[in-house]
Motif scaffolding. Structure first.
Motif, PDB file in Angstrom:
ATOM      1  N   TYR A  80       0.817  -1.216   0.000  1.00  0.00           N
ATOM      2  CA  TYR A  80       0.000   0.000   0.000  1.00  0.00           C
ATOM      3  C   TYR A  80       0.852   1.267   0.000  1.00  0.00           C
ATOM      4  CZ  TYR A  80      -3.620   3.317   1.392  1.00  0.00           C
ATOM      5  OH  TYR A  80      -4.474   4.399   1.442  1.00  0.00           O
ATOM      6  N   ALA A  81       1.736   1.396   0.997  1.00  0.00           N
ATOM      7  CA  ALA A  81       2.534   2.620   1.086  1.00  0.00           C
ATOM      8  C   ALA A  81       3.553   2.699  -0.039  1.00  0.00           C
ATOM      9  CB  ALA A  81       3.230   2.688   2.443  1.00  0.00           C
ATOM     10  N   TRP A  82       4.355   1.630  -0.178  1.00  0.00           N
ATOM     11  CA  TRP A  82       5.459   1.679  -1.147  1.00  0.00           C
ATOM     12  C   TRP A  82       5.039   1.255  -2.551  1.00  0.00           C
ATOM     13  CZ3 TRP A  82       9.218   4.444   0.604  1.00  0.00           C
ATOM     14  CH2 TRP A  82       9.456   4.498   1.977  1.00  0.00           C
ATOM     15  N   GLY A  83       4.089   0.320  -2.659  1.00  0.00           N
ATOM     16  CA  GLY A  83       3.685  -0.174  -3.968  1.00  0.00           C
ATOM     17  C   GLY A  83       2.646   0.668  -4.673  1.00  0.00           C
ATOM     18  N   GLU A  84       1.786   1.352  -3.899  1.00  0.00           N
ATOM     19  CA  GLU A  84       0.718   2.137  -4.513  1.00  0.00           C
ATOM     20  C   GLU A  84       0.959   3.641  -4.433  1.00  0.00           C
ATOM     21  OE1 GLU A  84      -3.284   1.093  -3.611  1.00  0.00           O
ATOM     22  OE2 GLU A  84      -2.855  -1.042  -3.413  1.00  0.00           O
ATOM     23  N   ILE A  85       1.419   4.134  -3.291  1.00  0.00           N
ATOM     24  CA  ILE A  85       1.563   5.583  -3.117  1.00  0.00           C
ATOM     25  C   ILE A  85       2.920   6.079  -3.620  1.00  0.00           C
ATOM     26  CG2 ILE A  85       1.507   7.475  -1.468  1.00  0.00           C
ATOM     27  CD1 ILE A  85      -1.180   6.023  -1.982  1.00  0.00           C
ATOM     28  N   TRP A  86       4.006   5.490  -3.126  1.00  0.00           N
ATOM     29  CA  TRP A  86       5.334   5.973  -3.510  1.00  0.00           C
ATOM     30  C   TRP A  86       5.651   5.712  -4.987  1.00  0.00           C
ATOM     31  CZ3 TRP A  86       9.448   8.551  -1.120  1.00  0.00           C
ATOM     32  CH2 TRP A  86       9.228   8.948   0.196  1.00  0.00           C
ATOM     33  N   THR A  87       4.892   4.867  -5.657  1.00  0.00           N
ATOM     34  CA  THR A  87       5.138   4.604  -7.078  1.00  0.00           C
ATOM     35  C   THR A  87       4.298   5.478  -8.000  1.00  0.00           C
ATOM     36  OG1 THR A  87       3.470   2.837  -7.077  1.00  0.00           O
ATOM     37  CG2 THR A  87       5.763   2.195  -6.672  1.00  0.00           C
ATOM     38  N   ARG A  88       3.394   6.275  -7.451  1.00  0.00           N
ATOM     39  CA  ARG A  88       2.548   7.116  -8.297  1.00  0.00           C
ATOM     40  C   ARG A  88       3.400   8.168  -9.022  1.00  0.00           C
ATOM     41  NH1 ARG A  88      -2.786   6.991  -7.874  1.00  0.00           N
ATOM     42  NH2 ARG A  88      -2.951   9.178  -8.469  1.00  0.00           N
ATOM     43  N   PRO A  89       3.024   8.495 -10.274  1.00  0.00           N
ATOM     44  CA  PRO A  89       3.855   9.412 -11.064  1.00  0.00           C
ATOM     45  C   PRO A  89       3.649  10.891 -10.753  1.00  0.00           C
ATOM     46  CG  PRO A  89       1.972   8.684 -12.366  1.00  0.00           C
ATOM     47  CD  PRO A  89       1.909   7.917 -11.067  1.00  0.00           C
ATOM     48  N   GLY A  90       2.643  11.245  -9.943  1.00  0.00           N
ATOM     49  CA  GLY A  90       2.307  12.653  -9.744  1.00  0.00           C
ATOM     50  C   GLY A  90       3.358  13.474  -9.028  1.00  0.00           C
ATOM     51  N   LEU A  91       4.162  12.850  -8.156  1.00  0.00           N
ATOM     52  CA  LEU A  91       5.216  13.542  -7.412  1.00  0.00           C
ATOM     53  C   LEU A  91       6.500  12.729  -7.502  1.00  0.00           C
ATOM     54  CD1 LEU A  91       3.302  14.467  -4.111  1.00  0.00           C
ATOM     55  CD2 LEU A  91       3.846  16.025  -5.994  1.00  0.00           C
ATOM     56  N   ASP A  92       7.645  13.415  -7.566  1.00  0.00           N
ATOM     57  CA  ASP A  92       8.900  12.669  -7.537  1.00  0.00           C
ATOM     58  C   ASP A  92       9.231  12.295  -6.090  1.00  0.00           C
ATOM     59  OD1 ASP A  92      10.021  14.951  -6.312  1.00  0.00           O
ATOM     60  OD2 ASP A  92      10.804  15.722  -8.203  1.00  0.00           O
ATOM     61  N   ARG A  93      10.206  11.419  -5.913  1.00  0.00           N
ATOM     62  CA  ARG A  93      10.524  10.913  -4.570  1.00  0.00           C
ATOM     63  C   ARG A  93      11.078  12.010  -3.671  1.00  0.00           C
ATOM     64  NH1 ARG A  93      13.333   5.121  -6.156  1.00  0.00           N
ATOM     65  NH2 ARG A  93      11.498   4.256  -7.233  1.00  0.00           N
ATOM     66  N   ARG A  94      11.775  12.954  -4.255  1.00  0.00           N
ATOM     67  CA  ARG A  94      12.328  14.056  -3.465  1.00  0.00           C
ATOM     68  C   ARG A  94      11.203  14.853  -2.806  1.00  0.00           C
ATOM     69  NH1 ARG A  94      14.297  19.261  -3.828  1.00  0.00           N
ATOM     70  NH2 ARG A  94      16.427  19.556  -3.061  1.00  0.00           N
ATOM     71  N   THR A  95      10.167  15.164  -3.589  1.00  0.00           N
ATOM     72  CA  THR A  95       9.027  15.904  -3.056  1.00  0.00           C
ATOM     73  C   THR A  95       8.288  15.075  -2.012  1.00  0.00           C
ATOM     74  OG1 THR A  95       8.785  17.040  -5.176  1.00  0.00           O
ATOM     75  CG2 THR A  95       6.904  17.114  -3.673  1.00  0.00           C
TER      76      THR A  95
END
Length: 379
Positions: free
Chosen positions: A294-309
């Motif tokens: 959920y956290a890493w597979g669905e949210i952190w992989t979304r293209p809307g924001l980069d990982r830095r943001t």
């Protein structure tokens, strides 16, 4: 030779290749497309002499695996997720053993490490060479489709149309190409090498599957560590046709977990994730799977924001909530994601205004400790 293929899903989606079963075409994956194309760039291919692929006779399953790699290379995919049905699964298993560097994860749908006996496949190859694939039409529905439909299918008009179309694909398949695939399956045997598979694996079995029965799936799951086994009731060899919603759910969970684990390692570092996995117990295993998917597979992989943001936002929320243990972990993650110590300090200073001085004071202490311990700044 280039296999015929179709591309679906967002152009910048996560690469996913889908392999069909013997005698079918890329259309066998149609019930899965709406779910898989939400976040994946999906490539479906036709086997040689099947669908719209050229009529070429292959010698081994390894030959098919090389053709799949050519398709991936043409797309510029250094690595990709792979899911395959039956023979398509054998292709994926071959890739996992011979080119693990190219696979992110593997799903084996109604597949096996050893399909029947060599004699059975050679007899079928001889039959098809003499009489064509139409000789198989009478027996195919009993192998491919369950006699009792699953609750998510109910023999809908769309499902019946797809079954009819797949039988048409079988009738149209080139006899020599089909027989060549039979010969390749006669020689295929990966049982002794299952313990060498190192990518995340999902194994799906149809409980009414006479071609690759659940015992074959259990052999795969028992031999591959770690592998997840899902058995689908009221499903035969083409389980994705008989029970699309259940197969889709299994694939979604598998792909989310695989992507989540990759991002989790990229953001938090292997050492942290390895410690978390090593400390996982039967009691906490479900929660670990949940946050990975959920956290890493669905949210952190979304293209809307980069990982830095995302790191900036995460640090702010953790300060606001006073989650200092998590904050220490995410200070390290922020460095991995490209933030500098000065930028982390600016975020915490901003938090002092909007989250409160005591909260920011505690956060500065945590960040100071982490950055000093890691040698990023001096005390």
């Amino acid at each position: 030779m280039t296999l015929h293929f179709r591309l679906d899903g967002p152009a910048h989606g996560v690469p996913l290749i889908l392999g069909p079963s013997l005698g079918t075409s890329a259309r066998v994956w149609e019930p899965q497309l709406p779910a898989l194309t939400r976040t994946h760039r999906v490539l479906r291919y036709d086997l040689p002499g099947h669908g719209e692929s050229p009529n070429v006779v292959v010698g081994t399953v390894g030959d098919l695996a090389e053709m799949v790699l050519e398709l991936a290379d043409a797309q510029g995919w250094a690595d990709f997720h792979y899911a395959g049905i039956s023979l398509g699964g054998a292709v994926g298993l071959t890739l996992a053993l011979e080119r693990p560097d190219r696979l992110r994860s593997l799903a084996l749908i109604c597949s096996s490490a050893r399909f029947g006996t060599p004699e059975t496949w050679r007899e079928r190859a001889a039959l098809v060479r003499e009489h064509g694939t139409t000789a198989l039409l009478e027996a195919a529905p009993g192998r491919w489709f369950a006699t009792t439909p699953a609750g998510d299918d109910l023999r809908s008009a769309t499902g019946d149309e797809l079954r009819h179309a797949l039988l048409g694909d079988l009738a149209a398949t080139d006899r020599d190409a089909y027989a060549g695939c039979c010969d390749a399956l006669a020689e295929f045997d990966a049982r002794a090498d299952l313990d060498k598979v190192a990518v995340p694996v999902l194994v799906v079995a149809g409980r009414q599957d006479p071609a690759t029965p659940p015992a074959d799936a259990r052999e795969l799951a028992d031999g591959i560590e770690p592998a997840t086994l899902v058995e689908i009731p009221a499903a035969a060899h083409l389980a994705g046709i008989d029970a699309p919603a259940r197969v889709n759910a299994a694939l979604d969970a598998h792909l989310d977990h695989s992507m989540g684990m990759a991002v989790r390692r990229a953001v938090l570092g292997d050492a942290h994730v390895d410690r978390a996995i090593a400390s996982t117990t039967t009691f906490t295993a479900t929660f670990q799977d949940f946050i990975t998917r959920y956290a890493w597979g669905e949210i952190w992989t979304r293209p809307g924001l980069d990982r830095r943001t995302r790191s900036c936002i995460t640090l702010t929320v953790l300060v606001a909530r006073g989650n200092l243990d998590e904050l220490a972990m995410h200070v390290r993650a922020a460095l991995i994601n490209g933030l500098t110590p000065d930028e982390i300090g600016e975020i915490l200073l901003q938090c002092a205004v909007y989250c409160g001085v005591p909260a920011a004071n505690a956060a500065f202490a945590v960040a100071q400790r982490v950055l000093t311990e890691d040698g990023v700044i001096t005390a």
